[in-house]
Scaffold this motif. Structure first.
Motif, mmCIF file in Angstrom:
data_model
loop_
_atom_site.group_PDB
_atom_site.id
_atom_site.type_symbol
_atom_site.label_atom_id
_atom_site.label_comp_id
_atom_site.label_asym_id
_atom_site.label_seq_id
_atom_site.Cartn_x
_atom_site.Cartn_y
_atom_site.Cartn_z
ATOM 1 N N UNK A 170 0.826 -1.211 0.000
ATOM 2 C CA UNK A 170 0.000 0.000 0.000
ATOM 3 C C UNK A 170 0.863 1.265 0.000
ATOM 4 N N UNK A 171 2.117 1.125 0.438
ATOM 5 C CA UNK A 171 3.017 2.273 0.501
ATOM 6 C C UNK A 171 3.135 3.023 -0.808
ATOM 7 N N UNK A 172 3.331 2.318 -1.947
ATOM 8 C CA UNK A 172 3.435 3.035 -3.219
ATOM 9 C C UNK A 172 2.209 3.865 -3.561
ATOM 10 N N UNK A 173 1.006 3.337 -3.288
ATOM 11 C CA UNK A 173 -0.212 4.103 -3.591
ATOM 12 C C UNK A 173 -0.257 5.391 -2.777
ATOM 13 N N UNK A 174 0.018 5.267 -1.481
ATOM 14 C CA UNK A 174 -0.030 6.439 -0.606
ATOM 15 C C UNK A 174 1.109 7.396 -0.927
ATOM 16 N N UNK A 175 2.304 6.843 -1.161
ATOM 17 C CA UNK A 175 3.448 7.680 -1.510
ATOM 18 C C UNK A 175 3.219 8.439 -2.801
ATOM 19 N N UNK A 176 2.649 7.745 -3.781
ATOM 20 C CA UNK A 176 2.376 8.405 -5.061
ATOM 21 C C UNK A 176 1.309 9.479 -4.900
ATOM 22 N N UNK A 177 0.249 9.171 -4.133
ATOM 23 C CA UNK A 177 -0.825 10.138 -3.935
ATOM 24 C C UNK A 177 -0.305 11.385 -3.222
ATOM 25 N N UNK A 178 0.566 11.180 -2.223
ATOM 26 C CA UNK A 178 1.133 12.322 -1.505
ATOM 27 C C UNK A 178 2.024 13.152 -2.419
ATOM 28 N N UNK A 179 2.867 12.488 -3.179
ATOM 29 C CA UNK A 179 3.774 13.194 -4.072
ATOM 30 C C UNK A 179 3.014 13.921 -5.177
ATOM 31 N N UNK A 180 2.097 13.198 -5.826
ATOM 32 C CA UNK A 180 1.339 13.792 -6.917
ATOM 33 C C UNK A 180 0.417 14.893 -6.406
ATOM 34 N N UNK A 181 -0.172 14.658 -5.227
ATOM 35 C CA UNK A 181 -1.049 15.668 -4.655
ATOM 36 C C UNK A 181 -0.317 16.959 -4.338
ATOM 37 N N UNK A 182 0.919 16.834 -3.853
ATOM 38 C CA UNK A 182 1.711 18.021 -3.545
ATOM 39 C C UNK A 182 2.072 18.773 -4.826
ATOM 40 N N UNK A 183 2.490 18.030 -5.868
ATOM 41 C CA UNK A 183 2.776 18.678 -7.153
ATOM 42 C C UNK A 183 1.510 19.321 -7.728
ATOM 43 N N UNK A 184 0.381 18.649 -7.552
ATOM 44 C CA UNK A 184 -0.890 19.177 -8.039
ATOM 45 C C UNK A 184 -1.206 20.512 -7.367
ATOM 46 N N UNK A 185 -1.030 20.558 -6.039
ATOM 47 C CA UNK A 185 -1.275 21.802 -5.313
ATOM 48 C C UNK A 185 -0.341 22.921 -5.741
ATOM 49 N N UNK A 186 0.930 22.578 -5.957
ATOM 50 C CA UNK A 186 1.896 23.581 -6.401
ATOM 51 C C UNK A 186 1.570 24.090 -7.802
ATOM 52 N N UNK A 187 1.147 23.169 -8.679
ATOM 53 C CA UNK A 187 0.811 23.570 -10.043
ATOM 54 C C UNK A 187 -0.387 24.508 -10.066
ATOM 55 N N UNK A 188 -1.311 24.319 -9.139
ATOM 56 C CA UNK A 188 -2.484 25.187 -9.069
ATOM 57 C C UNK A 188 -2.159 26.564 -8.501
ATOM 58 N N UNK A 189 -1.227 26.593 -7.548
ATOM 59 C CA UNK A 189 -0.987 27.831 -6.806
ATOM 60 C C UNK A 189 0.161 28.677 -7.342
ATOM 61 N N UNK A 190 1.015 28.106 -8.189
ATOM 62 C CA UNK A 190 2.180 28.833 -8.690
ATOM 63 C C UNK A 190 2.092 29.051 -10.196
ATOM 64 N N UNK A 191 2.724 30.098 -10.661
ATOM 65 C CA UNK A 191 2.842 30.308 -12.105
ATOM 66 C C UNK A 191 3.868 29.329 -12.666
#
Length: 438
Positions: A170-191
């Protein structure tokens, strides 16, 4: 004969202590792989989005992407080396201390990547430092998974190794979601300029906090019963790798072949598809990252279902069904991903990542079950990471070339061929569900 209150209280205390110990082991096996794979996927996402322009700016967009994917592949070359190194100490001195060391190596390498200046600041030294630290990531992860899987399965009660082995999976699913989610948030909030200048570094720096959490958890666990029993029986060997190669080479090869489909499904559907979706299909970064966040949930759902089924029906039947479906899924790449339609692209990502969960979950028990205790850490780690070289190290690079010269149908064919390789490996191995790990 009645049981005295004192005896009953002692039994309750022992049961509570055993329950706490088991919970700690399960959490330690899960949180470690979640953090390690978070670190690994942070780089994978950065490779698909910014590594090329930041570290290889003086080339075409295609050359930048290919260069980024080459640095991505470096870690997969390092991973078997890490499994040799950490596997040796894991089989010689114990699972716990080795897992702590692997987490430190991985976390330090990841955090330092966040501080490496780009090519515009220090020239060719930038990609050199990047490659060195990426190699360090691979060394750390090479020692992580095998130890985490052993931690879970060597504590598992009879008939539940597939379920216990599911937690590190389960670690890869959670690790990927955390990593992708953080990049997703940065992509939304930054130019775009802010993201390329400094925003992409934030997920790498966050790793330091996560590693501190992982170390705290792992320092509180005890050594596994199987390793303690091996020490008492004086079964440890001087050079586990030599014993593995001379006595268990066939099992190692079959285990590596079985892993190929997992890696190929994951990295084609995430790293390659992300790069292709943004650069060729013209999805925005936040949009495609959002699709991946939704799709990886299905990978997480497939993992416990497949683990339960592997305990109920056996490892091989579950894997054969999952791999057969993966072979067919390759033919869906062109009509689904190639359509450029958001619902169809999401459907493709869901299918591939769900099948990744189906084929990946039983591996947490199967690979440790292939080897005796004296070489189990080395054997499980080497098989797992050799599969990474075959299935993931060059997968995004090859997919990029195939897409450029033959289109997505060729990339789908690549997925199907990789799945056939794993099918051969699984069909040739023995069923391990009833193996004795002690």
């Amino acid at each position: 004969m009645s049981t005295s209150p004192l005896s009953s209280a002692r039994a309750d205390t022992e049961d509570t202590a055993a329950s706490i110990r088991t919970s700690r082991v399960i959490f330690a096996s899960f949180i470690g792989t979640a953090i390690e794979f978070y670190d690994f996927y942070v780089y994978a996402t950065a490779a698909a989005l910014v590594i090329g322009p930041v570290f290889f700016p003086h080339s075409s967009a295609m050359a930048q992407a290919l260069s980024a994917f080459v640095t991505f592949g470096i870690a997969f070359v390092a991973r078997p080396i890490g499994s040799f190194l950490f596997g040796h100490f894991g089989d010689r001195i114990g699972r716990k201390s080795t897992l702590v060391a692997s987490l430190l190596v991985m976390g330090l390498s990841t955090t330092l990547i966040g501080f490496v200046p780009g090519y515009d600041s220090i020239g060719s030294l930038a990609p050199i430092l990047l490659c060195v630290l990426r190699f360090g990531q691979g060394i750390g992860l090479g020692g992580e998974w095998g130890g985490a899987a052993l931690l879970a399965t060597e504590y598992a009660p009879a008939g539940k190794r597939g379920w216990f082995g599911m937690f590190p999976q389960l670690g890869p699913s959670v690790g990927f979601l955390a990593s992708n989610g953080l990049f997703f948030g940065l992509a939304l909030s930054l130019s775009d300029e802010q993201f390329r200048s400094w925003g992409w570094r934030v997920p790498f720096l966050v790793s330091a906090v996560l590693v501190a959490l992982g170390l705290y958890v792992r320092l509180k666990i005890a050594e596994t019963p199987a390793f303690k029993a091996a020490v008492e029986r004086e079964e440890r060997v001087r050079v586990p790798l030599a014993t593995l190669l001379t006595e268990h080479g066939g099992a190692t090869v079959l285990g590596a072949l079985a892993m190929v489909v997992c890696y190929t499904l994951f990295y084609i559907s995430t790293v390659f598809s992300l790069s292709y979706g943004v650069s060729t299909l013209h999805f925005s970064r936040p949009e495609f990252l959002g699709l991946l966040c939704v799709a990886v949930v299905f990978m997480g759902l497939a993992t416990p279902l497949s683990a339960w089924a592997s305990d109920r029906f056996g490892r091989k039947p579950v894997l054969v069904v999952g791999i057969a479906a993966a072979i067919l899924s390759g033919f869906a790449m062109q009509p689904l991903l190639g359509s450029g339609s958001t619902p169809l692209v999401l459907l493709f990502l869901v299918i591939e990542l769900f099948l990744m969960g189906v084929t990946f979950a039983p591996m947490g028990a199967l690979l440790p079950e292939l080897f005796p205790t004296r070489v189990r850490y080395t054997g499980a780690g080497v098989a797992y990471n050799l599969g990474g070289i075959l299935g993931a190290s060059v997968a995004p690079y090859i997919a990029q070339l195939l897409a450029a010269h033959g289109g997505l149908a060729w990339v789908g064919g690549y997925v199907s061929v990789a799945a056939v390789v794993s099918l051969v490996g699984v069909l040739c191995m023995r069923e391990t569900r009833d193996a004795n790990l002690i």
